[in-house]
Write a protein that holds these residues in place. Structure first.
Motif, PDB file in Angstrom:
ATOM      1  N   GLU A 195       0.822  -1.208   0.000  1.00 23.42           N
ATOM      2  CA  GLU A 195       0.000   0.000   0.000  1.00 23.42           C
ATOM      3  C   GLU A 195       0.858   1.262   0.000  1.00 23.42           C
ATOM      4  O   GLU A 195       0.495   2.269  -0.635  1.00 23.42           O
ATOM      5  CB  GLU A 195      -0.935  -0.016   1.206  1.00 23.42           C
ATOM      6  N   MET A 196       1.997   1.220   0.699  1.00 25.75           N
ATOM      7  CA  MET A 196       2.901   2.371   0.685  1.00 25.75           C
ATOM      8  C   MET A 196       3.456   2.611  -0.711  1.00 25.75           C
ATOM      9  O   MET A 196       3.484   3.742  -1.200  1.00 25.75           O
ATOM     10  CB  MET A 196       4.041   2.153   1.677  1.00 25.75           C
ATOM     11  N   SER A 215       0.722   3.987  -3.068  1.00 29.56           N
ATOM     12  CA  SER A 215       0.453   5.408  -2.882  1.00 29.56           C
ATOM     13  C   SER A 215       1.477   6.270  -3.618  1.00 29.56           C
ATOM     14  O   SER A 215       1.126   7.277  -4.248  1.00 29.56           O
ATOM     15  CB  SER A 215       0.476   5.736  -1.385  1.00 29.56           C
ATOM     16  N   GLU A 216       2.731   5.877  -3.564  1.00 28.11           N
ATOM     17  CA  GLU A 216       3.790   6.609  -4.271  1.00 28.11           C
ATOM     18  C   GLU A 216       3.597   6.516  -5.789  1.00 28.11           C
ATOM     19  O   GLU A 216       3.815   7.494  -6.516  1.00 28.11           O
ATOM     20  CB  GLU A 216       5.159   6.042  -3.890  1.00 28.11           C
ATOM     21  N   ARG A 276       0.744   6.059  -7.442  1.00 28.08           N
ATOM     22  CA  ARG A 276      -0.420   6.856  -7.878  1.00 28.08           C
ATOM     23  C   ARG A 276      -0.041   8.333  -8.011  1.00 28.08           C
ATOM     24  O   ARG A 276      -0.532   9.030  -8.895  1.00 28.08           O
ATOM     25  CB  ARG A 276      -1.568   6.698  -6.881  1.00 28.08           C
ATOM     26  N   ALA A 277       0.826   8.791  -7.131  1.00 23.49           N
ATOM     27  CA  ALA A 277       1.249  10.187  -7.193  1.00 23.49           C
ATOM     28  C   ALA A 277       2.014  10.489  -8.472  1.00 23.49           C
ATOM     29  O   ALA A 277       2.080  11.639  -8.917  1.00 23.49           O
ATOM     30  CB  ALA A 277       2.115  10.523  -5.976  1.00 23.49           C
ATOM     31  N   GLY A 301      -1.434   2.005  -9.358  1.00 25.25           N
ATOM     32  CA  GLY A 301      -1.286   1.675  -7.943  1.00 25.25           C
ATOM     33  C   GLY A 301      -2.316   0.635  -7.510  1.00 25.25           C
ATOM     34  O   GLY A 301      -2.831   0.671  -6.390  1.00 25.25           O
ATOM     35  N   SER A 349      -4.345   8.416 -13.308  1.00 24.76           N
ATOM     36  CA  SER A 349      -4.102   7.351 -12.338  1.00 24.76           C
ATOM     37  C   SER A 349      -5.409   6.639 -11.960  1.00 24.76           C
ATOM     38  O   SER A 349      -5.468   5.405 -11.900  1.00 24.76           O
ATOM     39  CB  SER A 349      -3.443   7.931 -11.085  1.00 24.76           C
ATOM     40  N   TYR A 373      -6.511   2.734 -12.709  1.00 21.53           N
ATOM     41  CA  TYR A 373      -6.920   1.854 -11.613  1.00 21.53           C
ATOM     42  C   TYR A 373      -8.264   1.194 -11.942  1.00 21.53           C
ATOM     43  O   TYR A 373      -8.440  -0.028 -11.775  1.00 21.53           O
ATOM     44  CB  TYR A 373      -7.035   2.659 -10.321  1.00 21.53           C
TER      45      TYR A 373
END
Length: 311
Positions: free
Chosen positions: A118-119, A122-123, A125-126, A131, A282, A286
């Motif tokens: 998950e970490m 998140s990176e 997706r940015a 992600g 993004s 998804y």
């Protein structure tokens, strides 16, 4: 002596007269009773005949069962106010061949820990990646999906040149043959529901490519998404009418769920008042992967229930 004989003769004569009188009375009585019986019988018969004639063709008014039994189609096969004439309602059986649907995704990592996945997601997706985390023994981090294996290979090679290691992870929905028996309009509508969903979901990939190359604005992309949601809603409402009489049909129920989930995901994108191209791209990436994966699960359920008759 003479007097006595005369007296006995008179008594014998009276006895015969009485006997004949009683016999005549019995004959008249029996005849009258028979006539009366016949009259009453005719009267009752006439009454029953008149009652039957007056009520013939009405059926049993208390339960509303007609004299002629009709096979009435289910609500999904008959439009409101449509005639129920049996000659106008004929069911057909047609085969729907659903071709395999493959999505070649770019996997940037496989984690044993969900928190770590998950970490990383998140990176990613940015930076504009999907992600998407797919739990398949490992928590696989997916960046994007492509209908063409060639396109996926090109992206993989480009990432490698930039020093980023990646793998191609295949999400594959097998083909399946479905036999549909219903009125012609319903058959065509179900076929259309499958093709619309597949075409519109695949179109998300093209939209992402245009967003990433600035060939389309975020505003224009959202207009397309809104039109897609409207078309999905229309198709979903039609599917719901079919499920009114076929609640236990797993094929229709699964197809309805696919539409419902996709509508919710696209509405989530539209609800965000964000003009950020990277963020919008993004979210669409998804949704694209998520809908294909849901579709794979749906097809897997169909083929398993049919005993594995997929292609």
């Amino acid at each position: 002596m003479r007097y006595s004989r005369l007296k006995r003769r008179k008594r014998n004569r009276y006895t015969w007269i009485v006997f004949l009188g009683l016999l005549l009375f019995l004959v008249v009585y029996i005849g009258s009773a028979s006539a009366a019986g016949n009259f009453i019988s005719r009267l009752i018969t006439s009454f029953l005949n008149n009652f039957t004639s007056a009520n013939s063709g009405k059926g049993d008014a208390s339960i509303g069962v007609p004299d002629t039994q009709l096979t009435v189609p289910d609500k999904a096969d008959t439009a409101p106010n449509e005639s129920l004439d049996k000659g106008n309602i004929q069911k057909v059986t047609e085969q729907l061949d659903i071709v395999p649907f493959n999505l070649y995704t770019i996997q940037l990592g496989a984690f044993s820990s969900k928190e770590n996945a998950e970490m990383a997601a998140s990176e990613l997706r940015a930076k504009g990646g999907a992600g998407y985390i797919l739990n398949d023994k490992y928590f696989r981090l997916l960046a994007m999906g492509y209908a063409s294996e060639g396109d996926a290979q090109k992206v993989k090679q480009q990432l490698q040149k930039e020093g980023i290691e990646s793998q191609i992870y295949l999400i594959s929905a097998s083909g399946v043959k479905l036999e549909i028996t219903a009125v012609a309009d319903k058959v065509n509508s179900i076929k259309s529901a499958f093709s619309i969903w597949i075409d519109k979901v695949k179109a998300l990939e093209d939209m992402v490519k245009k967003l990433d190359t600035s060939a389309i604005s975020v505003e224009d992309a959202k207009k397309v998404l809104k039109a897609t949601v409207e078309e999905f809603n229309s198709t979903l409402e039609q599917l719901k009418t079919y499920l009114v009489t076929q609640e236990s049909n797993p094929i229709l129920t699964g197809l309805q769920n696919l539409y419902q989930n996709c509508i919710e995901s696209l509405n989530g994108i539209l609800a965000e008042n964000v003009a950020d191209r990277v963020a919008t791209s993004s979210k669409i990436k998804y949704t694209y992967i998520d809908m294909v994966y849901r579709y794979k699960q749906y097809i897997d359920n169909i083929t398993s229930e049919q005993g594995g008759t997929g292609n």
